[in-house]
Write an enzyme that holds these catalytic residues in place. Structure first.
Site, mmCIF file in Angstrom:
data_model
loop_
_atom_site.group_PDB
_atom_site.id
_atom_site.type_symbol
_atom_site.label_atom_id
_atom_site.label_comp_id
_atom_site.label_asym_id
_atom_site.label_seq_id
_atom_site.Cartn_x
_atom_site.Cartn_y
_atom_site.Cartn_z
ATOM 1 N N ASN A 13 -24.271 1.864 -41.309
ATOM 2 C CA ASN A 13 -23.330 0.738 -41.184
ATOM 3 C C ASN A 13 -23.742 -0.299 -40.124
ATOM 4 O OD1 ASN A 13 -22.632 2.471 -39.107
ATOM 5 N ND2 ASN A 13 -20.440 2.148 -39.340
ATOM 6 N N GLU A 50 -21.864 10.683 -31.844
ATOM 7 C CA GLU A 50 -20.947 9.563 -32.117
ATOM 8 C C GLU A 50 -20.493 9.724 -33.560
ATOM 9 O OE1 GLU A 50 -19.831 7.446 -30.036
ATOM 10 O OE2 GLU A 50 -21.249 7.420 -28.368
ATOM 11 N N CYS A 80 -16.819 2.844 -37.709
ATOM 12 C CA CYS A 80 -16.210 4.026 -37.079
ATOM 13 C C CYS A 80 -14.941 3.647 -36.331
ATOM 14 C CB CYS A 80 -17.197 4.683 -36.129
ATOM 15 S SG CYS A 80 -17.886 3.551 -34.917
#
Ligand code: NDP
Length: 478
Positions: free
Chosen positions: A157, A252, A286
């Site tokens: 992304n 992450e 996210c």
């Protein structure tokens, strides 16, 4: 318009290498056209890359900091020249809009070269007082040493930005790197690797092992890797956590960030924030606003404001300057989004806007009447959906915000400073934003999550905690 087809290979020990397991095709999510191919590396090639990085480490570690920084500055200049070309490749291969890709390159990725240089130059150790045995004869110095070979595994992304953070900081501090980019964005990733090569970083300091999850698995589990920085889904992150064992690590992972709208909130502002939170990058962030927890007294008005704004978004070709929202990156993301929306509707939610799809495009969708037990409220959707959940009190909003186990980013809209502090104290998330969208992060602030959203922090000097080993050196001068 016909797209140029790019063929890229893996980078191992300063040489471009074919994949031992053939190639992966990269297709445009917008048109389905072939954009390029990339080498599919084997576990054996991943091991070769780790060996190259391990060989390069002692020399790179001893390279004067000012020389390492000089190379990063050279790379920064190259990156600036190539920002536009890389941005276009990102949009082509993973479908984010060209405005979003330009932002990724110019605002985030390119500046990491400079930020890492500056942070490495100012990264200080400590000098501690002598307290043991009351002799006052000890002098204790605490220093941060480069950890060694760092494995970097990245998602699609923000394919260049996220990779550039760790790679720049690792190389600046004296580590060497083996990077496994996402198979959905390997072409722009290879353009980032070009920059390091062209700037003159020595062979083996940055290696790029392209391919699928197998290659990533081999890199993170390799015994000669000292630290792992993984960014991706919670599910893969759990696998990586067990594979990394005792290595230093930053994970992450996914998010399920709420935007909480109190009854005293500026509703227009909250609706703008929800649009940025739910539809930026078609929700594939996210830090996306995955749930909108809205006080029941203002819910109706808020939903109307949100639907009005979302209905104006221009959806289409990611490379057109006017486009606000592009397609989803691949069929898996579309399928999960479809499933979450269908499940919610079957369980009683109402589609206020959107809900339809064509190809990999999913229209901006606003759902009302969502309840906390629905999958869309419990799990990360990663699509352009704004699920509105009605709440009756601050306590309920806080409980729901903390209930899913994800803990990356939460936002609260209120005009009551006292309540803003209470929310900030009570929300178990890595970042709490007051009157700002969840999709806000600062390049010099610690970024990361807790619980199912991962562990460790990145950006700026926080990144260096995982990339270095703390050593104390004790002198006795008695
Ligand atoms: P994935 O977890 O599917 O993949 C991430 C990377 O891991 C890819 O390069 C993938 O390779 C690789 N991989 C797959 N399996 C393994 C394995 N067993 N061991 C090591 N590596 C492996 O995530 P996505 O790429 O789909 O990215 C989206 C996710 O990332 C979302 O959940 C999002 O929330 C999260 N994310 C988190 C961020 C944060 O900072 N917290 C920032 C950005 C995204 P391949 O794809 O080639 O199979």
């Amino acid at each position: 318009m016909t797209t140029t087809v790019t063929h890229r290979r893996a980078l191992i020990d300063g040489q471009w290498a074919d994949g031992g397991d053939g190639e992966i095709e990269v297709r445009s999510p917008h048109s389905g056209e072939l954009v390029g191919t990339v080498a599919r590396c084997t576990a054996g090639q991943a091991a070769q890359a780790v060996a190259a990085a391990a060989r390069a480490f002692p020399g790179w570690r001893k390279t004067p900091l000012l020389d390492r920084v000089a190379l990063l500055y050279k790379a920064y200049e190259l990156c600036k020249e190539r920002n536009e070309a890389i941005a276009r490749q990102i949009s082509r291969e993973m479908g984010k809009t060209i405005r979003e890709s330009r932002e990724e390159m110019a605002e985030y990725a390119c500046e990491h070269f400079r930020r890492a240089s500056e942070d490495a130059l100012r990264y200080r150790g400590q000098f501690l007082p002598s307290t043991q045995e009351r002799t006052n004869s000890k002098r204790i110095v605490v220093s941060q040493e480069p950890a060694g070979v760092v494995a970097v595994v990245t998602p699609w992304n923000f394919p260049v930005d996220i990779a550039a953070i760790t790679i720049c900081y690792a190389l600046a501090i004296g580590d060497t790197v083996v990077w496994k980019p996402s198979e959905y964005a390997p072409l722009s990733s290879a353009m980032l690797a070009d920059i390091f090569l062209d700037a003159g970083f020595p062979p083996g300091t940055l290696n790029m092992v392209t391919g699928g999850g197998e290659a990533g698995r081999a890199v993170v589990a390799h015994p000669d890797v000292a630290a792992v920085v993984f960014t991706g889904s919670t599910r893969t992150g759990m696998e990586v956590a067990s594979a990394t064992g005792l290595k230093n690590r930053v994970l992450e992972l996914g998010g399920n960030g709420p935007i909480i709208v109190r009854r005293d909130a500026d509703l227009e502002r909250a609706a703008d924030a929800a649009v940025a939170g739910c539809f930026y990058l078609a929700g594939q962030c996210c830090t996306a606003a995955e749930r909108l927890l809205v006080h029941e007294s203002v819910r109706e008005r808020f939903v109307a404001l949100l639907a009005e704004r979302a209905g104006k978004l221009r959806v289409g070709d990611p490379l057109a300057d006017s486009t606000d929202m592009g397609p989803l990156c691949h069929a898996g993301v579309l399928e999960r989004t479809r499933q979450h929306v269908d499940d919610a509707v079957a369980a009683g939610a109402t589609v206020v806007l959107g809900g339809t799809s064509r190809g990999l495009y999913f229209m901006p969708t606003v759902l009302a009447g969502v309840t906390p037990d629905m999958a869309i409220a419990r799990e990360e959707t990663f699509g352009p959906v704004a699920p509105v959940i009605s709440v009756g009190s601050d306590e309920e909003a806080i409980d729901l915000a903390n209930a899913t186990g994800y803990g990356l980013t939460a936002a609260v809209f209120t005009n009551d400073l006292r309540m803003a502090w209470r929310y900030a104290d009570s929300l178990r998330h890595g970042t709490v934003l007051i009157n700002e969208t969840t999709n806000y992060w600062d390049q010099l602030a610690p970024f990361g999550g807790r619980g199912r959203s991962g562990t460790g922090r990145e950006l700026s000097s926080w990144m260096l905690d995982a990339l270095t080993e703390t050593k104390q050196i004790v002198f006795d001068i008695g």
